[in-house]
Design a protein around this motif. Structure first.
Motif, PDB file in Angstrom:
ATOM      1  N   ASP A 115     -72.639  31.725   5.122  1.00  0.00           N
ATOM      2  CA  ASP A 115     -72.887  32.351   6.419  1.00  0.00           C
ATOM      3  C   ASP A 115     -73.217  33.828   6.231  1.00  0.00           C
ATOM      4  O   ASP A 115     -72.591  34.520   5.421  1.00  0.00           O
ATOM      5  CB  ASP A 115     -71.663  32.210   7.319  1.00  0.00           C
ATOM      6  N   VAL A 138     -72.571  39.127   2.840  1.00  0.00           N
ATOM      7  CA  VAL A 138     -72.061  38.681   4.127  1.00  0.00           C
ATOM      8  C   VAL A 138     -71.616  39.913   4.907  1.00  0.00           C
ATOM      9  O   VAL A 138     -71.044  40.851   4.339  1.00  0.00           O
ATOM     10  CB  VAL A 138     -70.892  37.685   3.946  1.00  0.00           C
ATOM     11  N   THR A 174     -72.848  36.159   8.502  1.00  0.00           N
ATOM     12  CA  THR A 174     -71.858  37.009   9.167  1.00  0.00           C
ATOM     13  C   THR A 174     -70.545  36.255   9.294  1.00  0.00           C
ATOM     14  O   THR A 174     -70.507  35.021   9.278  1.00  0.00           O
ATOM     15  CB  THR A 174     -72.333  37.426  10.569  1.00  0.00           C
ATOM     16  N   VAL A 197     -64.745  32.840   4.568  1.00  0.00           N
ATOM     17  CA  VAL A 197     -66.170  32.707   4.252  1.00  0.00           C
ATOM     18  C   VAL A 197     -66.289  31.648   3.161  1.00  0.00           C
ATOM     19  O   VAL A 197     -65.671  31.768   2.100  1.00  0.00           O
ATOM     20  CB  VAL A 197     -66.766  34.041   3.767  1.00  0.00           C
TER      21      VAL A 197
END
Length: 515
Positions: free
Chosen positions: A249, A329, A251, A258
């Motif tokens: 991802d 990220v 963000t 994450v």
């Protein structure tokens, strides 16, 4: 008297004479009977018969020995009887001896065989053998297996050539596979091998050895000829794990996990096992052990549990022992000011806003206040371990922190000072079932105009360290108004209290377990 006596003597002489005649006669008759008994002079002997193709082998396995001239082998096959001599007549056929008779059997037939004693005509032993078909004509494959011994640079001036140095390899398994047979051989010290008895036709020849790839060749075998097949082994490339980030991802909210999906592929020639790590800021935050065959690939999921303090763009690195891949990220800020690490792995299982901390809570795990929090009401927290991080200020109407194992306040600020002219300051109470680490901490429970100060109490079962800190429980005086100061008490039940370079207002009460 004399006549009588004479008659008696005559009778006696007659009887003796008669007995003598009888004995002589009996002896003669007895001798005649013994001379007429037929004696059996045949030897007692055991033999084995064995067919080798169309050849016959006779083997003495037990019993008496006998001269060759007294023995014969009789072979009965297809109505034909053949007598075979055992060799020079004067030599003896004894235990362990063998006699070979070439081409006396018909291929593919069953034959009766007897060993006969000629003088007596007695059959000493007999058996049945089956002759095999005529052996087929065959060929052979031979050769030498070599491999890399070293790679050297040879040349002069600016021109160099990388030359491979080949050497024979011993102990290589050479497999020769045909349509009806598979034969293996092992190379000798000079790298050589040879396989005989191969039927004419096509064969696949392969060589295998530890640390080398498989070498193969096709060979054709011709009857009564030898085909040479030399093979060269190339060293195996060791396992090499290539990594590529397949998905992550872009963000994430601070405090959320994450997940990074990475594809790992073995580009080498050998099976291998490596540890693939996910690194953040050069530190491994997750890892997976991956075992792959040559050419195999696998996708692994690695996880980074962000903290509320991990705000900003962060580079993630997935690394094997041979390769790395990177991605970024963007960790976005949230309203959280604290988090709870329940299992001690550093991950935030739960986050809290300043408003959440306004409600009393008793939790299991490590509660960390990582950002400044201003709370209008009281704060009452109990946990296994409590940390207010360095540089963080916790403001509240009153503060009550209880750490069952430990409390860490080093470099932080706890402030319950009066918030108005008529509002007294709140108390600051810190308790620990272990130690309290508060070096460099600032603790204020001060009053302002017309207001009383609060009390500051630090109590620990073990050591208390407040060195280099500042503790203020003083009240503000105005004209003829003299509000009350609060008290400062630092106590350790069984440990020591360290107050080096600490400022107190007013003077504290120090209670140390070591006296």
């Amino acid at each position: 008297m004399f006549p009588t006596q004479s008659r008696a003597q005559s009778n006696t002489v007659g009887v003796v004479t008669l007995v003598a005649v009888f004995l002589v006669t009996a002896t003669v008759v007895g001798l005649a009977v013994v001379d007429n008994v037929e004696t059996d002079d045949r030897p007692l002997m055991s033999a084995e018969f064995e067919a080798n193709g169309t050849d016959l082998t006779l083997r003495h396995v037990g019993g008496d020995a006998a001269p060759n001239g007294e023995l014969t082998v009789i072979v009965d096959a297809d109505g034909t009887t053949t007598r075979l001599g055992l060799g020079p007549p004067d030599e003896r056929f004894a235990l362990g001896d063998e006699r070979e008779f070439e081409d006396v059997l018909s291929p593919g037939t069953t034959t009766d065989v007897k060993l006969v004693h000629l003088p007596s005509g007695a059959i000493l032993d007999e058996g049945t053998v089956r002759a095999t078909d005529e052996p087929a004509e065959t060929g052979a494959i031979e050769g030498t297996v070599t491999g890399d011994e070293a790679a050297t640079l040879r040349g002069s001036g600016a021109a160099f050539i990388l030359r491979r140095s080949l050497a024979p390899i011993a102990g290589v398994t050479v497999t020769i596979e045909g349509s009806q047979s598979v034969t293996e051989a092992t190379t000798t010290a000079d790298g050589g091998y040879r396989v005989d008895g191969l039927s004419p036709g096509s064969y696949e020849v392969s060589a295998t050895a530890a640390g080398f790839g498989v070498a193969t060749a096709t060979a054709s075998v011709t009857a009564n000829e030898t085909t040479t097949v030399d093979l060269q082994l190339d060293p195996l490339e060791p396992a090499a794990f290539d990594v590529e980030i397949a998905g992550v991802d872009a963000t994430a909210d601070a405090g959320d996990p994450v997940v990074v999906n990475a594809t790992v592929e073995n580009l080498g020639d050998e099976r291998g096992t490596e540890t693939v790590e996910l690194r953040v800021g050069g530190e491994a935050v997750d890892s997976a052990e991956v075992a792959l065959d040559p050419g195999e690939n696998r996708t692994v999921s690695l996880r980074w549990q962000t903290l509320p303090t991990d705000v900003g763009v962060t580079e993630l690195t997935v690394a094997s022992e041979d390769d790395t891949a990177r991605a970024t990220v963007d960790v976005r800020e949230t309203d959280a000011v604290a988090y709870l690490d329940r299992d001690g792995d550093g991950d935030a299982e739960e986050t809290y806003t300043a408003g959440d901390l306004a409600f009393p809570r008793d939790v299991e795990g490590h509660l960390v206040v990582f950002d400044n929090a201003a709370i209008g009401g009281p704060v009452s927290i109990a946990a296994d371990r409590i940390t207010v991080e360095d540089g963080v200020t916790l403001e509240a109407g009153s503060i009550d922190l209880t750490g069952r194992d430990r409390v860490s306040l080093a470099g932080s600020t706890l402030d319950t000072s009066s918030g108005g002219i008529l509002a007294d300051a709140g108390d600051v109470t810190v308790r620990s079932g272990g130690d309290i680490s508060a070096a460099g901490a600032i603790v204020r429970a001060t009053g302002i105009i017309f207001t009383d100060a609060g009390d500051i109490t630090f109590e620990a079962q073990s050591d208390v360290d407040v060195s280099g800190g500042f503790f203020d429980a003083s009240a503000g005086e105005f004209l003829f108004f003299s509000p009350d100061n609060g008290s400062i008490r630092i106590a350790s039940d069984s440990g020591t209290v360290t107050t080096t370079d600490t400022e107190f207002e007013p003077e504290p009460t120090i209670e140390s377990g070591d006296g």
